[in-house]
Motif scaffolding. Structure first.
Motif, mmCIF file in Angstrom:
data_model
loop_
_atom_site.group_PDB
_atom_site.id
_atom_site.type_symbol
_atom_site.label_atom_id
_atom_site.label_comp_id
_atom_site.label_asym_id
_atom_site.label_seq_id
_atom_site.Cartn_x
_atom_site.Cartn_y
_atom_site.Cartn_z
ATOM 1 N N ARG A 212 7.686 -85.325 -26.553
ATOM 2 C CA ARG A 212 7.315 -85.046 -25.167
ATOM 3 C C ARG A 212 8.268 -84.048 -24.489
ATOM 4 N NH1 ARG A 212 6.000 -90.970 -22.701
ATOM 5 N NH2 ARG A 212 7.964 -91.472 -23.715
ATOM 6 N N VAL A 213 8.767 -83.089 -25.265
ATOM 7 C CA VAL A 213 9.501 -81.975 -24.650
ATOM 8 C C VAL A 213 8.449 -81.024 -24.079
ATOM 9 C CG1 VAL A 213 11.018 -79.996 -25.057
ATOM 10 C CG2 VAL A 213 11.492 -82.191 -26.186
ATOM 11 N N HIS A 214 8.496 -80.787 -22.776
ATOM 12 C CA HIS A 214 7.425 -80.040 -22.106
ATOM 13 C C HIS A 214 7.731 -78.560 -21.915
ATOM 14 C CE1 HIS A 214 6.315 -84.209 -20.356
ATOM 15 N NE2 HIS A 214 5.583 -83.949 -21.419
ATOM 16 N N CYS A 215 8.993 -78.241 -21.720
ATOM 17 C CA CYS A 215 9.348 -76.847 -21.446
ATOM 18 C C CYS A 215 10.808 -76.621 -21.822
ATOM 19 C CB CYS A 215 9.116 -76.550 -19.953
ATOM 20 S SG CYS A 215 9.435 -74.830 -19.474
ATOM 21 N N MET A 216 11.106 -75.425 -22.319
ATOM 22 C CA MET A 216 12.504 -75.031 -22.569
ATOM 23 C C MET A 216 12.628 -73.568 -22.179
ATOM 24 S SD MET A 216 13.474 -76.607 -26.324
ATOM 25 C CE MET A 216 11.952 -76.131 -27.147
ATOM 26 N N ARG A 217 13.814 -73.189 -21.745
ATOM 27 C CA ARG A 217 14.061 -71.766 -21.529
ATOM 28 C C ARG A 217 15.560 -71.508 -21.683
ATOM 29 N NH1 ARG A 217 10.325 -68.658 -17.322
ATOM 30 N NH2 ARG A 217 8.807 -69.674 -18.688
ATOM 31 N N ASP A 218 15.908 -70.387 -22.333
ATOM 32 C CA ASP A 218 17.335 -70.063 -22.397
ATOM 33 C C ASP A 218 17.709 -69.286 -21.142
ATOM 34 O OD1 ASP A 218 15.812 -67.915 -23.380
ATOM 35 O OD2 ASP A 218 17.421 -67.197 -24.663
ATOM 36 N N ALA A 219 18.882 -69.610 -20.607
ATOM 37 C CA ALA A 219 19.269 -69.118 -19.279
ATOM 38 C C ALA A 219 20.061 -67.829 -19.414
ATOM 39 C CB ALA A 219 20.079 -70.194 -18.563
ATOM 40 N N THR A 220 19.359 -66.731 -19.719
ATOM 41 C CA THR A 220 20.023 -65.444 -19.932
ATOM 42 C C THR A 220 20.187 -64.699 -18.600
ATOM 43 O OG1 THR A 220 17.910 -64.506 -20.577
ATOM 44 C CG2 THR A 220 19.280 -65.336 -22.342
ATOM 45 N N ARG A 221 19.673 -63.449 -18.517
ATOM 46 C CA ARG A 221 19.815 -62.669 -17.279
ATOM 47 C C ARG A 221 19.376 -63.483 -16.073
ATOM 48 N NH1 ARG A 221 16.564 -57.128 -17.979
ATOM 49 N NH2 ARG A 221 15.346 -58.429 -19.397
ATOM 50 N N GLY A 222 20.159 -63.472 -15.012
ATOM 51 C CA GLY A 222 19.808 -64.237 -13.818
ATOM 52 C C GLY A 222 20.337 -65.656 -13.869
ATOM 53 N N GLY A 223 20.781 -66.085 -15.060
ATOM 54 C CA GLY A 223 21.432 -67.378 -15.202
ATOM 55 C C GLY A 223 20.498 -68.567 -15.020
ATOM 56 N N LEU A 224 21.120 -69.746 -14.980
ATOM 57 C CA LEU A 224 20.354 -70.981 -14.821
ATOM 58 C C LEU A 224 19.554 -70.966 -13.522
ATOM 59 C CD1 LEU A 224 19.792 -73.909 -15.823
ATOM 60 C CD2 LEU A 224 21.786 -74.624 -14.467
ATOM 61 N N GLY A 225 20.137 -70.386 -12.480
ATOM 62 C CA GLY A 225 19.469 -70.349 -11.176
ATOM 63 C C GLY A 225 18.124 -69.646 -11.248
ATOM 64 N N ALA A 226 18.105 -68.443 -11.810
ATOM 65 C CA ALA A 226 16.858 -67.672 -11.875
ATOM 66 C C ALA A 226 15.826 -68.387 -12.747
ATOM 67 C CB ALA A 226 17.126 -66.272 -12.418
ATOM 68 N N VAL A 227 16.301 -68.968 -13.854
ATOM 69 C CA VAL A 227 15.388 -69.662 -14.769
ATOM 70 C C VAL A 227 14.695 -70.827 -14.064
ATOM 71 C CG1 VAL A 227 15.471 -71.263 -16.728
ATOM 72 C CG2 VAL A 227 16.429 -68.963 -16.950
ATOM 73 N N LEU A 228 15.459 -71.587 -13.288
ATOM 74 C CA LEU A 228 14.866 -72.748 -12.616
ATOM 75 C C LEU A 228 13.895 -72.319 -11.513
ATOM 76 C CD1 LEU A 228 17.928 -75.165 -12.447
ATOM 77 C CD2 LEU A 228 15.975 -75.238 -14.031
#
Lengths: 339, 339
Positions: A212-228
């Motif tokens: 039940r892993v629904h989503c993943m993303r690596d936090a590259t450009r823009g960092g964790l903030g932009a990814v979220l």
């Protein structure tokens, strides 16, 4: 688009990056795969689910503590496949070299690519080399594309996120961005090392621990903030993360204070954010902590709301001081050529 | 390698291009797929034969008669898949933009990519954009990678070439190289137009006409001359082509005489050389001539000898004057940033 010339900010991973994609590339190339705006396209090819991704690397300087443009180019593409649930198998490597580049530098970079590919278990099977005259490029640019197979049954996508999902971060943030910025600003003795690393092994463990892993993303450009912020927008969900649970290394925090940067928006090259069903969070966390690139993994927040078409999709940060802040895409705070 | 700095010639498609591949990239990444040195890698993925290729485009100027860097980037990658017997399905697009690039130029380029992809029947499904500061690149560089499915039973490879095979050329040579050189040297009114075109439809027809197509290659950097020298070497075969049968447009021949260039070594972006069993040559030729990009196709020569380990593998040119010349890889005659 708001400007008639390309600005550095169009490549920042922030507001203007979003604009160039939504106003220029998407309308031209419009198709359901591209519109998902995930790190890889997941497509049907010969009856199999194949993932396919590309990234160009222009990092400056090309050599930095913890890696160089070659290892970064392998890790970045491996990670883009892995966070879409893909098992990376094959990569391409396209080089743009500036006339005059020392062959010894190219050798070191290619050697790092070889080691990084071997560590990640991928093969570099096709390539291309272009040379441009002195002054027409800056040393070396590398493009890597990658393909893999997706076997995980659950679709990994912001749309799969459910209310109540736990948000897990795989480790400390800002290491890559701080390593590059430190080098540029003369703080190369601060002991900050890029976190550039292949995450496919870590992802394998996480996916084996839960269906039940629904989503993943690596936090590259823009960092964790932009990814979220992006995930909240694509998932039409409200997320809440706790600042106190987000690991930041002392040296990174110190450099950020000196240079006036925020770790939340600094690039990472070996960190991912993972959304899974809350009942599986501890199993996934345990699995990740058992892997060398997930030792400092932590549950940092949860999905607090998800309603179809709700305009209030957003990412909230509960600060250490006890306040709540709505996260925005970074604008104006530029770190050009971070990757 | 013979030099300690990268030279323009390392990207020329000639002698030093070969050296950088054989002395630097191959030893580092060594694997059976890369070692084939074909335009695409043909690999097993999920039980299917998948072809995978990459190319970076740095052509200068970015706009030229007959196309621009965008259409070129789509055609080049489509053709690399097609000449390996692959049906192209999906492409990636990675952009490196120089700060200050007019957005209107980018729009035109992206629009050309859209049209070229639609004409070739491929979808651009994943992408990336980097922006570098003014002076760190020259306008725009594009990488495209592509994947497709190989269904043709006969393995398309220099190793499949047999003694007696016919060599078919799909049309006139040198158009792309002459269009770019003409523009650079102030002969933009010479009426020379790049031949940049997608060849997958033409290849489909050729392969449907015969099950005994043994090898194909599109004659890009280094031109038809370099391609034949490389194929002869990889096939360990002796080839012979007749100058009088190779179509060259009048305007191209004229510009070549003025600028001291040889059409045989000028880049093409919509031409291929095809090797097939001699008994099928007329069927294949007919099929190709029925396609808009093969109207001027011609049988230009044959494989005159093939022996395992024979050191004399070479490509011979019977000149119009009646002599015979051994073709070499181009050296020193540089046309930088031709694609």
């Amino acid at each position: 688009m708001k400007t008639d010339k390309i600005l550095l900010e169009h490549g920042s991973g922030g507001l203007l990056s979003n604009e160039i994609v939504s106003k220029l590339f998407l309308p031209a190339f419009r198709n359901p795969l591209l519109e998902q705006l995930t790190d890889s396209a997941v497509l049907e090819l010969g009856g199999k689910r194949v993932c396919f991704t590309t990234d160009s690397y222009v990092v400056s300087p090309a050599f930095f503590p913890g890696g160089n443009i070659g290892s970064l180019a392998v890790h970045g593409t491996v990670n883009d496949l892995a966070v879409c649930g893909g098992r990376p198998f094959f990569m391409s490597a396209g080089f743009i070299l500036e006339e005059g580049l020392p062959v010894s530098d190219l050798r070191k970079i290619v050697d790092s690519m070889r080691l990084a590919a071997a560590q990640a278990g991928v093969e570099i099977v096709t390539g291309d080399t272009k040379v441009v005259p002195r002054g027409a490029a800056d040393g070396i640019f590398i493009n890597t594309s990658g393909i893999g197979i997706v076997e995980y049954a659950q679709r990994i996508s912001p749309e799969s996120i459910e209310e109540g999902d736990a948000i897990i971060l795989s480790g400390s943030i800002g290491d890559h961005g701080a390593a590059i910025m430190g080098l540029r600003e003369g703080f190369e003795n601060a002991g900050i090392v890029s976190d550039s690393a292949p995450l496919n092994g870590l992802v394998d463990r996480a996916l084996a621990a839960s269906g039940r892993v629904h989503c993943m993303r690596d936090a590259t450009r823009g960092g964790l903030g932009a990814v979220l912020v992006e995930i909240a927008s694509q998932a039409k969900a409200e997320l809440e993360i706790r600042e106190c649970d987000i690991p930041v290394k002392e040296a990174v925090r110190g450099l950020c204070e000196i240079l006036g940067m925020e770790p939340l928006y600094l690039a990472n090259e070996g960190k991912l954010a993972l959304f899974c069903h809350k009942d599986d969070a501890l199993k996934v966390l345990d699995a990740m902590r058992g892997h060398e690139f997930g030792r400092d993994a932590a549950v940092i927040g949860e999905v607090t709301g998800k309603k179809e078409g709700r305009p209030g999709s957003r990412a909230l940060l509960r600060t250490v001081a006890g306040g709540t802040r709505v996260l925005d895409l970074p604008a104006g705070e530029l770190v050009p050529r971070i990757c």
